[in-house]
Write a protein that holds these residues in place. Sequence first.
Motif, mmCIF file in Angstrom:
data_model
loop_
_atom_site.group_PDB
_atom_site.id
_atom_site.type_symbol
_atom_site.label_atom_id
_atom_site.label_comp_id
_atom_site.label_asym_id
_atom_site.label_seq_id
_atom_site.Cartn_x
_atom_site.Cartn_y
_atom_site.Cartn_z
ATOM 1 N N GLU A 147 29.988 21.603 82.020
ATOM 2 C CA GLU A 147 29.381 22.699 82.776
ATOM 3 C C GLU A 147 30.423 23.317 83.694
ATOM 4 O OE1 GLU A 147 25.972 21.460 84.971
ATOM 5 O OE2 GLU A 147 25.680 23.409 85.923
ATOM 6 N N GLY A 148 30.502 24.609 83.680
ATOM 7 C CA GLY A 148 31.458 25.320 84.507
ATOM 8 C C GLY A 148 32.748 25.680 83.800
ATOM 9 N N ASP A 149 33.049 24.985 82.701
ATOM 10 C CA ASP A 149 34.246 25.326 81.927
ATOM 11 C C ASP A 149 33.971 26.542 81.047
ATOM 12 O OD1 ASP A 149 35.490 21.939 81.264
ATOM 13 O OD2 ASP A 149 35.519 23.218 83.064
ATOM 14 N N ASN A 150 35.055 27.091 80.510
ATOM 15 C CA ASN A 150 34.907 28.195 79.559
ATOM 16 C C ASN A 150 34.772 27.647 78.145
ATOM 17 O OD1 ASN A 150 35.248 29.953 81.707
ATOM 18 N ND2 ASN A 150 37.458 30.135 81.378
ATOM 19 N N SER A 151 34.002 28.345 77.327
ATOM 20 C CA SER A 151 33.799 27.947 75.932
ATOM 21 C C SER A 151 34.381 29.008 75.016
ATOM 22 C CB SER A 151 32.302 27.807 75.624
ATOM 23 O OG SER A 151 31.672 26.900 76.488
ATOM 24 N N ILE A 152 34.943 28.562 73.924
ATOM 25 C CA ILE A 152 35.424 29.498 72.909
ATOM 26 C C ILE A 152 34.859 29.057 71.563
ATOM 27 C CG2 ILE A 152 37.401 30.497 71.716
ATOM 28 C CD1 ILE A 152 39.064 29.972 74.207
ATOM 29 N N ILE A 153 34.109 29.933 70.950
ATOM 30 C CA ILE A 153 33.501 29.666 69.645
ATOM 31 C C ILE A 153 34.122 30.618 68.638
ATOM 32 C CG2 ILE A 153 31.342 29.617 68.342
ATOM 33 C CD1 ILE A 153 29.928 29.161 71.064
ATOM 34 N N ASN A 154 34.515 30.075 67.519
ATOM 35 C CA ASN A 154 35.242 30.859 66.522
ATOM 36 C C ASN A 154 34.424 31.128 65.271
ATOM 37 O OD1 ASN A 154 37.856 30.939 67.928
ATOM 38 N ND2 ASN A 154 37.817 28.719 67.603
ATOM 39 N N CYS A 155 34.799 32.195 64.598
ATOM 40 C CA CYS A 155 34.131 32.571 63.365
ATOM 41 C C CYS A 155 35.146 33.260 62.458
ATOM 42 C CB CYS A 155 32.964 33.510 63.681
ATOM 43 S SG CYS A 155 32.131 34.193 62.244
ATOM 44 N N ALA A 156 35.210 32.804 61.218
ATOM 45 C CA ALA A 156 36.041 33.464 60.220
ATOM 46 C C ALA A 156 35.112 34.302 59.347
ATOM 47 C CB ALA A 156 36.775 32.435 59.374
ATOM 48 N N TYR A 157 35.348 35.589 59.278
ATOM 49 C CA TYR A 157 34.466 36.407 58.456
ATOM 50 C C TYR A 157 35.063 36.633 57.080
ATOM 51 C CZ TYR A 157 37.203 40.524 60.068
ATOM 52 O OH TYR A 157 38.191 41.418 60.360
ATOM 53 N N SER A 158 34.220 37.107 56.179
ATOM 54 C CA SER A 158 34.606 37.035 54.767
ATOM 55 C C SER A 158 35.111 38.343 54.169
ATOM 56 C CB SER A 158 33.421 36.537 53.939
ATOM 57 O OG SER A 158 32.326 37.433 54.061
ATOM 58 N N ASN A 159 34.638 39.454 54.669
ATOM 59 C CA ASN A 159 34.923 40.729 54.009
ATOM 60 C C ASN A 159 35.881 41.576 54.850
ATOM 61 O OD1 ASN A 159 34.892 43.169 52.668
ATOM 62 N ND2 ASN A 159 32.665 43.377 52.618
ATOM 63 N N SER A 160 37.051 41.852 54.314
ATOM 64 C CA SER A 160 38.030 42.635 55.074
ATOM 65 C C SER A 160 37.552 44.064 55.334
ATOM 66 C CB SER A 160 39.370 42.662 54.328
ATOM 67 O OG SER A 160 39.200 43.200 53.036
ATOM 68 N N ALA A 161 36.531 44.508 54.587
ATOM 69 C CA ALA A 161 35.995 45.853 54.793
ATOM 70 C C ALA A 161 34.891 45.888 55.849
ATOM 71 C CB ALA A 161 35.461 46.409 53.477
ATOM 72 N N SER A 162 34.458 44.743 56.323
ATOM 73 C CA SER A 162 33.419 44.714 57.357
ATOM 74 C C SER A 162 33.929 45.397 58.615
ATOM 75 C CB SER A 162 33.018 43.271 57.684
ATOM 76 O OG SER A 162 32.364 42.680 56.584
ATOM 77 N N ASP A 163 33.069 46.195 59.224
ATOM 78 C CA ASP A 163 33.514 46.949 60.392
ATOM 79 C C ASP A 163 32.569 46.854 61.583
ATOM 80 O OD1 ASP A 163 32.686 50.224 58.969
ATOM 81 O OD2 ASP A 163 31.484 48.432 59.348
ATOM 82 N N TYR A 164 31.608 45.967 61.473
ATOM 83 C CA TYR A 164 30.693 45.775 62.592
ATOM 84 C C TYR A 164 30.338 44.297 62.651
ATOM 85 C CZ TYR A 164 26.481 46.206 65.469
ATOM 86 O OH TYR A 164 25.541 46.074 66.457
ATOM 87 N N PHE A 165 30.368 43.731 63.856
ATOM 88 C CA PHE A 165 30.188 42.301 64.013
ATOM 89 C C PHE A 165 29.283 42.016 65.204
ATOM 90 C CE2 PHE A 165 33.628 41.469 61.087
ATOM 91 C CZ PHE A 165 34.412 42.599 61.220
ATOM 92 N N ILE A 166 28.471 40.987 65.028
ATOM 93 C CA ILE A 166 27.521 40.610 66.071
ATOM 94 C C ILE A 166 27.614 39.108 66.296
ATOM 95 C CG2 ILE A 166 25.099 40.579 66.781
ATOM 96 C CD1 ILE A 166 24.527 42.767 64.765
ATOM 97 N N TRP A 167 27.459 38.712 67.556
ATOM 98 C CA TRP A 167 27.271 37.302 67.891
ATOM 99 C C TRP A 167 25.818 37.098 68.295
ATOM 100 C CZ3 TRP A 167 29.994 33.066 67.062
ATOM 101 C CH2 TRP A 167 31.365 33.170 66.854
ATOM 102 N N TYR A 168 25.247 36.020 67.738
ATOM 103 C CA TYR A 168 23.877 35.643 68.068
ATOM 104 C C TYR A 168 23.857 34.252 68.671
ATOM 105 C CZ TYR A 168 21.916 39.505 65.331
ATOM 106 O OH TYR A 168 21.558 40.740 64.855
ATOM 107 N N LYS A 169 22.853 34.028 69.505
ATOM 108 C CA LYS A 169 22.570 32.718 70.078
ATOM 109 C C LYS A 169 21.190 32.297 69.580
ATOM 110 C CE LYS A 169 21.464 30.618 74.591
ATOM 111 N NZ LYS A 169 21.290 30.909 76.051
ATOM 112 N N GLN A 170 21.085 31.063 69.120
ATOM 113 C CA GLN A 170 19.782 30.594 68.660
ATOM 114 C C GLN A 170 19.463 29.251 69.303
ATOM 115 O OE1 GLN A 170 19.237 30.055 64.392
ATOM 116 N NE2 GLN A 170 17.039 30.358 64.595
#
Lengths: 112, 112
Positions: free
Chosen positions: B15-38
């Motif tokens: 608690e109190g530290d910074n978090s970094i979450i990573n994601c590798a996407y698949s399509n080099s033509a993708s031009d819009y990205f969203i992060w979701y929390k569930q």
Amino acid sequence: DAGITQSPRHKVTETGTPVTLRCHQTENHRYMYWYRQDPGHGLRLIHYSYGVKDTDKGEVSDGYSVSRSKTEDFLLTLESATSSQTSVYFCAISARDWDEQYFGPGTRLTVT
Amino acid sequence: GESVGLHLPTLSVQEGDNSIINCAYSNSASDYFIWYKQESGKGPQFIIDIRSNMDKRQGQRVTVLLNKTVKHLSLQIAATQPGDSAVYFCAENFSGTYKYIFGTGTRLKVLA
């Protein structure tokens, strides 16, 4: 959940029975989507709608049909439920088709 | 809660530290990205989005970084709080299409 409700929230049904899940939105968004979420998979698109009575298939549409007779309602029907359709189903809405999607609370469906 | 992430990679932070979450996407033509929390038992919640003409975008306590060269997306959460505990996943989209590709997610656990 951005004015999106899903019903029922939980359902247990037997193999071979028809099941209809309902998504209702109060945002007047044009686009509505049905996804399923399973362990080990990202959300997968079943069907989507780009307007009243305008629908199209997603990547996992086999065994599912949809209807949209009003802007606010999008129905997902399993014509004859199978155990492979046990999943959590999410409805989503968006104002544009490449815009942020907002999700409903989900329906947990168990097919025995 | 929903068992949609039985074997997800897990990030544990104090608690109190910074978090970094990573994601590798698949399509080099993708031009819009969203992060979701569930959160357990709930639908995905929109956190932040970014379009491909940007490298960085900041929200309240969150920052998304986009590296198109290596098709990588990251979500940084500052001063992580217990309420940040959830599964986080990214989604990619190619503009003008309805199809989003969703990642399977990372579980963030915040340690008191």
